[in-house]
Scaffold this motif. Structure first.
Motif, PDB file in Angstrom:
ATOM      1  N   HIS A  41       5.969   7.981  -0.443  1.00 53.73           N
ATOM      2  CA  HIS A  41       5.866   9.121   0.473  1.00 53.73           C
ATOM      3  C   HIS A  41       4.904  10.147  -0.096  1.00 53.73           C
ATOM      4  N   ARG A  42       3.957  10.562   0.722  1.00 54.70           N
ATOM      5  CA  ARG A  42       2.929  11.494   0.245  1.00 54.70           C
ATOM      6  C   ARG A  42       3.434  12.928   0.342  1.00 54.70           C
ATOM      7  N   LEU A  43       3.436  13.608  -0.785  1.00 52.95           N
ATOM      8  CA  LEU A  43       3.981  14.971  -0.851  1.00 52.95           C
ATOM      9  C   LEU A  43       3.037  15.849  -1.656  1.00 52.95           C
ATOM     10  N   ILE A  62       1.227  13.995  -4.654  1.00 51.51           N
ATOM     11  CA  ILE A  62       1.904  12.946  -5.418  1.00 51.51           C
ATOM     12  C   ILE A  62       2.523  11.955  -4.440  1.00 51.51           C
ATOM     13  N   ASN A  63       2.815  10.773  -4.947  1.00 53.55           N
ATOM     14  CA  ASN A  63       3.421   9.745  -4.125  1.00 53.55           C
ATOM     15  C   ASN A  63       4.804   9.430  -4.638  1.00 53.55           C
ATOM     16  N   VAL A  64       5.807   9.821  -3.880  1.00 54.22           N
ATOM     17  CA  VAL A  64       7.191   9.631  -4.311  1.00 54.22           C
ATOM     18  C   VAL A  64       7.803   8.558  -3.421  1.00 54.22           C
ATOM     19  N   ALA A 121       0.856  -1.201   0.000  1.00 56.82           N
ATOM     20  CA  ALA A 121       0.000   0.000   0.000  1.00 56.82           C
ATOM     21  C   ALA A 121       0.878   1.231   0.000  1.00 56.82           C
ATOM     22  N   GLY A 122       0.241   2.372  -0.101  1.00 57.73           N
ATOM     23  CA  GLY A 122       0.960   3.645  -0.057  1.00 57.73           C
ATOM     24  C   GLY A 122       0.993   4.315  -1.411  1.00 57.73           C
ATOM     25  N   GLU A 123       0.834   3.545  -2.453  1.00 63.98           N
ATOM     26  CA  GLU A 123       0.809   4.048  -3.827  1.00 63.98           C
ATOM     27  C   GLU A 123       0.218   2.921  -4.681  1.00 63.98           C
ATOM     28  N   GLY A 149      -5.344   7.331  -9.414  1.00 60.82           N
ATOM     29  CA  GLY A 149      -4.457   8.480  -9.121  1.00 60.82           C
ATOM     30  C   GLY A 149      -5.216   9.575  -8.408  1.00 60.82           C
ATOM     31  N   ARG A 150      -4.479  10.570  -7.944  1.00 59.33           N
ATOM     32  CA  ARG A 150      -5.074  11.644  -7.172  1.00 59.33           C
ATOM     33  C   ARG A 150      -5.725  12.674  -8.086  1.00 59.33           C
ATOM     34  N   THR A 151      -6.718  13.357  -7.537  1.00 63.59           N
ATOM     35  CA  THR A 151      -7.369  14.428  -8.288  1.00 63.59           C
ATOM     36  C   THR A 151      -6.866  15.788  -7.814  1.00 63.59           C
ATOM     37  N   ILE A 205      -0.955  -8.931  -1.772  1.00 63.42           N
ATOM     38  CA  ILE A 205      -2.245  -8.285  -1.535  1.00 63.42           C
ATOM     39  C   ILE A 205      -2.101  -6.774  -1.514  1.00 63.42           C
ATOM     40  N   ASP A 206      -2.729  -6.163  -2.495  1.00 65.10           N
ATOM     41  CA  ASP A 206      -2.753  -4.706  -2.560  1.00 65.10           C
ATOM     42  C   ASP A 206      -3.909  -4.227  -1.680  1.00 65.10           C
ATOM     43  N   HIS A 207      -3.726  -3.143  -0.977  1.00 65.29           N
ATOM     44  CA  HIS A 207      -4.858  -2.546  -0.267  1.00 65.29           C
ATOM     45  C   HIS A 207      -4.686  -1.040  -0.250  1.00 65.29           C
ATOM     46  N   TRP A 208      -5.824  -0.370  -0.289  1.00 65.35           N
ATOM     47  CA  TRP A 208      -5.837   1.082  -0.499  1.00 65.35           C
ATOM     48  C   TRP A 208      -6.391   1.802   0.718  1.00 65.35           C
ATOM     49  N   TRP A 209      -5.635   2.758   1.185  1.00 71.56           N
ATOM     50  CA  TRP A 209      -6.110   3.589   2.298  1.00 71.56           C
ATOM     51  C   TRP A 209      -5.304   4.860   2.358  1.00 71.56           C
ATOM     52  N   GLN A 210      -5.536   5.652   3.380  1.00 71.34           N
ATOM     53  CA  GLN A 210      -4.925   6.974   3.475  1.00 71.34           C
ATOM     54  C   GLN A 210      -4.605   7.290   4.928  1.00 71.34           C
ATOM     55  N   THR A 211      -3.727   8.287   5.113  1.00 70.77           N
ATOM     56  CA  THR A 211      -3.446   8.781   6.463  1.00 70.77           C
ATOM     57  C   THR A 211      -4.765   9.080   7.177  1.00 70.77           C
ATOM     58  N   GLU A 212      -5.689   9.650   6.436  1.00 69.46           N
ATOM     59  CA  GLU A 212      -6.959  10.084   7.035  1.00 69.46           C
ATOM     60  C   GLU A 212      -7.738   8.909   7.620  1.00 69.46           C
ATOM     61  N   ALA A 263     -10.163  12.236  -2.775  1.00 67.26           N
ATOM     62  CA  ALA A 263      -9.195  12.875  -3.681  1.00 67.26           C
ATOM     63  C   ALA A 263      -8.452  11.847  -4.527  1.00 67.26           C
ATOM     64  N   ASP A 264      -8.988  10.638  -4.593  1.00 71.03           N
ATOM     65  CA  ASP A 264      -8.470   9.649  -5.539  1.00 71.03           C
ATOM     66  C   ASP A 264      -9.530   9.438  -6.611  1.00 71.03           C
ATOM     67  N   ALA A 265      -9.053   9.143  -7.821  1.00 73.84           N
ATOM     68  CA  ALA A 265      -9.982   8.844  -8.909  1.00 73.84           C
ATOM     69  C   ALA A 265      -9.839   7.378  -9.276  1.00 73.84           C
TER      70      ALA A 265
HETATM   71  P1  AMP Z   1      -0.989   8.239   2.569  1.00 74.44           P
HETATM   72  O1  AMP Z   1      -1.919   9.168   3.223  1.00 74.44           O
HETATM   73  O2  AMP Z   1       0.447   8.626   2.691  1.00 74.44           O
HETATM   74  O3  AMP Z   1      -1.232   6.805   2.959  1.00 74.44           O
HETATM   75  O4  AMP Z   1      -1.294   8.337   1.016  1.00 74.44           O
HETATM   76  C1  AMP Z   1      -2.600   8.062   0.582  1.00 74.44           C
HETATM   77  C2  AMP Z   1      -2.664   8.090  -0.892  1.00 74.44           C
HETATM   78  O5  AMP Z   1      -1.739   7.145  -1.434  1.00 74.44           O
HETATM   79  C3  AMP Z   1      -4.007   7.675  -1.425  1.00 74.44           C
HETATM   80  O6  AMP Z   1      -4.934   8.721  -1.435  1.00 74.44           O
HETATM   81  C4  AMP Z   1      -3.654   7.170  -2.805  1.00 74.44           C
HETATM   82  O7  AMP Z   1      -3.501   8.226  -3.708  1.00 74.44           O
HETATM   83  C5  AMP Z   1      -2.321   6.515  -2.578  1.00 74.44           C
HETATM   84  N1  AMP Z   1      -2.473   5.079  -2.297  1.00 74.44           N
HETATM   85  C6  AMP Z   1      -2.324   4.477  -1.115  1.00 74.44           C
HETATM   86  N2  AMP Z   1      -2.496   3.140  -1.245  1.00 74.44           N
HETATM   87  C7  AMP Z   1      -2.784   2.914  -2.535  1.00 74.44           C
HETATM   88  C8  AMP Z   1      -3.095   1.741  -3.313  1.00 74.44           C
HETATM   89  N3  AMP Z   1      -3.098   0.547  -2.753  1.00 74.44           N
HETATM   90  N4  AMP Z   1      -3.369   1.907  -4.622  1.00 74.44           N
HETATM   91  C9  AMP Z   1      -3.354   3.124  -5.193  1.00 74.44           C
HETATM   92  N5  AMP Z   1      -3.066   4.253  -4.527  1.00 74.44           N
HETATM   93  C10 AMP Z   1      -2.780   4.154  -3.214  1.00 74.44           C
END
Ligand code: AMP
Ligand code: COA
Length: 633
Positions: free
Chosen positions: A512-514, A507-509, A373-375, A501-503, A394-401, A486-488
Motif C-alpha cells: 500500500h502506497r503511503l 513508502i510501501n506498506v 508488483a506494488g513494491e 526504492g523511492r527518492t 514475473i516481477d513488473h514495475w509501475w505506478q498509479t500514475e 521518484a524511484d531510484a
Molecule cells: P503504486 O502507485 O501504489 O503502484 O506504487 C508505486 C510505487 O511502488 C513505485 O513508485 C515503486 O516505488 C513501488 N513499486 C511498484 N512496483 C514495484 C516493483 N515491481 N519493484 C519495485 N518497486 C515497485
C-alpha cells in the motif's frame, strides 16, 4: 533484450504513430483516431486526440454484441462471507445499465464526479463501469482510509454523488463504511447531493432521508425499467476525456489526483493483457488486490473486461481466510491462468505454509504464471514461489500514475530470461533513463534517479486533477524533458532495470502506497510534540512499516505515558488503519544538517541496521547516538 520482444520495442520507438495506431485497432471507436499522439496539446501532449469512444462499451457491450453474453465476466469469490457468484457479460450489462439509469435520474451527467467508497464486491466494478457509461468520472477510495482522507478526496473531486456500502469485512472486524462516509461528508466543504448505499446483510446501516438511496430498491426498479425497454446508451466521450481520478500519496498530506483518460488507457491496457499477461479473450485472470488501488482499477476491472476475459473479484486475504491455500483454491476452482498480487501477500503465504503443502492439494493445471508488483519483489520470495509453483514468477514495475507496466517481462510476446530482483525491461511507450543530479545519464550498473523520457506512454496520467502546475512541479520540473518516477535504481548492460526504492517520502506498506510526510503532519498535531520524523523501516512481512520519532516539549509524565497510544490513534483516525502506524519513539533531538534538514536517510539506516557514514554536514552528532540508544530499548 532479445528476439521478438526487441523487434516490438524497437518498432514502438522508431514508428510511435504507426505502432500505437495499430494497437488502437483492437478498440471499438465511435470515431477512430487518425493520429496517435499530439505533442501540442495538454501539459506534454495527448494520446488519440481526435477519437471518440466509450470505455464501458468496450468493456461490456461489444462482447455481448459479438455473441459472448453468456460468458462469465466476473466471478465473485468471498471467503469472508461465504458468497460465490458468477456474473455473465449480459447480466453485467443489465446491472451497469440499471445503475447508470439511476445515476442519470439523480442528475449525474457527463463530466460529473462520483466517489465510490466500497469493499471488494462486484457492485464496486459495476459502479466504475456505470460511471464510464454515462461519461461521469469515478474516484474510488480505498476502504482502509479514514473519514478524513475521504473528506480530502470529496473536497478535491467535488462529487455529485457517492456510491457506498454499509460495511466491508476484514478478517477480525467489520468496517462500518456508512459512519465513515457520513463523517467525511460532514468534514468536507463540498457536499454531494445524494448517495446510494448497498445494504450488506452482515451489517446494515441507517439511511438518511432525502440524501441516501437504498441500492437494492433502485436496482430492482431500474432493472425492471431496463428489462421493459429503457435504454441507457454509452455516452460519446473524447478519448482525452477523463475516465477516472485515483488519488495517490505524495509528499504532503494533500493526495495527488491522478487523472486517467479513456482512449490511451483502453489501448494500453488492452495491449498489456495479451503482451504482458498472456491473457486472451475467454481466459480467467485473477488479480488479488483491491479496487481502491491502481492494480485493482487496471487488472481487476478494466484490463480483463476490455480483453473479453473473466475477472475474479476476491474478497479475502492471502492468509487466514481461511488459510494460506486460498489463492491456490481459487485458481483451481475457477481455472485462472494468471495470479497477480503484491510480494507481501506471497511472503504471508510462505510464512504460513513454508513447504507449500497447500499448493499440492489443488489442480493448478491451467495456471501459467504469477505476477508481482506494488513494491520491490525480494529475490528470496521469488525463489520460493518459483520452486513451489514451478511456474515463471514475473516481477513488473509501475505506478498509479502510469496504470500499466513501465518495466516488465512480456510473457505474451516472449518470456525473457528472469533476473531475480529486476522487473526486467522497458515496455513499448517508455524510454527509460537513469539520471544523476545534473540530469546526466549514468553508465550501466550505476545508481541514479529513474526517469521516463517524455512523452509518457498511452494510459499514463496526462495531468493531476485541476492541478496542471502541481503536475509539472511534482513530476516534470526535476529533469527537464523527463518524467521523474521518484524511484531510484540502476540498469544493467542488458537493459534490465533494478528498482531499489523511492527518492521521496512515499513508502510501501504491505503493497500500500503511503506518505510519511502526511503521517508527520498528523503526528505534529499532538500538543506535546515539538518535532517529528516518520521513516519507513524495513519489515520482513510488509516490506516497510512506518516508525515515528518525536521530540517533546517539557511535559508531564502522564502525557508521556500515553503519548505512543495517543499518536497511534491519531494516525489511525486521520489516515486510517491501512497506515499500519504502530511505533513511536521519543528522542531528545532529531539528527539534522546545519541548515536544519532532518537526516531521514541516516535515521532509516540506523533503524534498518545498515551501514552509514555520519554526514559531514550534521549539526550535532549526539542526535545519532540518541536514536541508536532509543531503538535499542
Ligand atoms: P503504486 O502507485 O501504489 O503502484 O506504487 C508505486 C510505487 O511502488 C513505485 O513508485 C515503486 O516505488 C513501488 N513499486 C511498484 N512496483 C514495484 C516493483 N515491481 N519493484 C519495485 N518497486 C515497485
Ligand atoms: N478496509 C478497511 N480496513 C482495511 C482494509 C480495507 N479494505 N484493508 C486493510 N485494512 C486494515 C486491516 O484490517 C488492518 O487493520 P488492523 O490494524 O485493525 O489490523 C490494517 O488496515 C493494516 O492492513 P494490512 O497492512 O493489509 O495488513 P494485514 O495484516 O491486515 O494483512 C496482508 C496483510 C499481506 C495479508 C495484506 O496486506 C495484503 O493482502 N496485502 C496485499 C496488498 C495489495 O493488494 N496491494 C495492492 C497493490 S498490488
Amino acid at each position: 533484450m532479445t528476439g521478438r520482444y526487441r523487434g516490438v520495442y524497437e518498432r514502438s520507438r522508431s514508428d510511435r504513430e504507426g505502432f500505437w495506431l495499430e494497437q488502437a485497432e483492437a478498440i471499438d471507436w465511435f470515431e477512430k483516431p487518425t493520429k496517435a499522439f499530439d505533442e501540442t496539446l495538454g501539459v506534454y501532449g495527448r494520446w488519440f486526440p481526435d477519437a471518440i469512444c466509450n470505455t464501458c462499451h468496450n468493456a461490456i457491450d461489444r462482447h455481448v454484441e459479438a455473441g459472448h453474453g453468456e460468458r462469465a465476466a466476473v466471478i465473485y469469490d468471498s471467503p469472508v462471507t461465504g458468497a460465490k457468484r458468477t456474473i455473465s457479460y449480459s447480466n453485467l450489462l443489465r446491472d451497469v445499465k440499471a445503475l447508470a439509469a439511476a445515476m442519470s435520474d439523480l442528475g449525474v451527467e457527463k463530466g460529473d464526479r462520483v466517489i465510490v467508497y466500497m469493499p471488494m464486491i462486484p457492485e464496486t466494478l459495476t459502479s466504475m463501469l456505470a460511471c464510464a457509461r454515462i461519461g461521469a468520472i469515478h474516484s474510488v477510495v480505498f476502504g482502509g482510509f479514514a473519514a478524513n482522507e475521504l473528506a480530502k478526496r470529496i473536497d478535491d473531486a467535488e462529487p455529485k454523488l457517492i456510491l457506498s456500502a454499509s460495511c466491508g469485512i476484514e478478517p477480525t472486524r467489520k468496517v462500518e463504511y456508512k459512519p465513515l462516509m457520513d463523517k467525511a461528508i460532514e468534514l468536507a466543504t463540498s457536499k454531494p447531493e445524494a448517495t446510494i448505499v448497498l445494504q450488506r446483510p452482515e451489517l446494515p446501516c441507517e439511511l438518511m432521508d432525502g440524501r441516501d438511496y437504498d441500492w437494492d430498491s433502485l436496482r430492482e426498479r431500474y432493472r425492471a425499467e431496463i428489462e421493459g425497454g429503457r435504454d441507457v446508451p454509452c455516452e460519446r466521450v473524447k478519448a482525452t476525456d477523463p475516465l477516472y481520478i485515483l488519488y495517490t500519496s505524495g509528499t504532503t498530506g494533500k493526495p495527488k489526483g491522478v487523472v486517467r483518460d479513456n482512449g490511451g488507457h483502453m489501448v494500453a491496457l488492452h495491449w498489456s493483457m495479451g503482451a504482458i499477461y498472456g491473457i486472451e479473450e475467454g481466459d480467467v485472470s485473477f488479480t488479488a488486490s483491491d479496487f481502491g488501488w491502481i492494480v485493482g482499477h487496471s487488472y481487476i476491472c478494466y484490463g480483463p473486461l476490455l480483453k473479453g476475459a473473466t475477472t475474479i473479484v476476491f474478497e479475502g486475504k492471502p492468509v487466514g481466510t481461511p488459510n494460506a491455500g486460498t489463492f491456490w483454491r481459487i485458481i483451481a476452482e475457477h481455472g485462472a491462468k494468471t495470479l497477480f498480487t503484491a510480494p507481501t501477500a506471497i511472503r504471508g503465504v510462505r510464512k504460513e505454509d513454508p513447504d507449500g503443502e497447500f499448493i499440492g492439494q489443488y489442480d493448478l493445471s491451467k495456471f501459467e504464471a504469477l505476477y508481482l508488483a506494488g513494491e520491490r519483489a525480494d529475490p528470496e520470495t521469488i525463489k520460493w514461489a518459483e520452486a513451489k509453483l514451478d511456474r515463471p514468477v514475473i516481477d513488473h514495475w509501475w505506478q498509479t500514475e502510469t496504470s500499466w507496466t513501465i518495466a516488465g517481462n512480456p510473457r505474451g510476446i516472449e518470456l525473457l530470461p528472469i533476473k531475480r530482483g529486476s522487473p526486467s525491461v522497458a515496455m513499448p511507450g517508455y524510454e527509460l533513463a537513469i539520471l544523476d543530479e545534473a540530469a546526466k545519464e549514468v553508465p550501466p550498473g550505476e545508481m541514479g534517479a529513474i526517469a521516463i523520457k517524455l512523452p509518457l506512454a498511452p494510459g499514463n496520467l496526462p495531468t493531476l486533477w485541476n492541478a496542471d502546475e502541481r503536475f509539472r512541479e511534482s513530476y516534470l520540473a526535476e529533469f527537464p524533458g523527463y518524467y521523474s518516477t521518484a524511484d531510484a535504481g540502476y540498469m544493467d548492460e542488458d537493459g534490465y532495470l533494478f528498482v531499489m526504492g523511492r527518492t521521496d517520502d512515499v513508502i510501501n506498506v504491505a503493497g500500500h502506497r503511503l506518505s510519511t510526510g502526511e503521517m508527520e503532519e498528523v503526528v505534529a498535531k499532538h500538543p506535546a510534540v515539538v518535532e517529528c520524523a516518520v521513516i519507513g523501516m524495513e519489515d520482513e512481512m510488509k516490506g516497510q512499516i512506518p516508525c515515528g520519532f518525536v521530540v517533546l516539549k517539557e511535559t508531564d509524565q502522564a502525557t508521556k505515558d500515553s503519548l505512543e497510544a495517543d499518536v497511534i490513534r491519531m494516525v489511525r483516525d486521520e489516515i486510517g488503519p491501512v497506515a499500519a502506524f504502530k511505533q513511536v519513539v521519543i528522542v531528545d533531538k532529531l539528527p539534522k544538517t546545519r541548515s536544519g534538514k532532518v537526516l531521514r536517510r541516516t535515521m532509516k539506516a540506523i533503524v534498518d541496521r545498515t551501514d552509514f557514514d555520519t554526514p559531514a554536514t550534521i549539526e550535532d552528532a549526539s542526535a545519532i547516538e540518541g536514536i541508536e540508544r532509543a531503538i535499542r530499548l
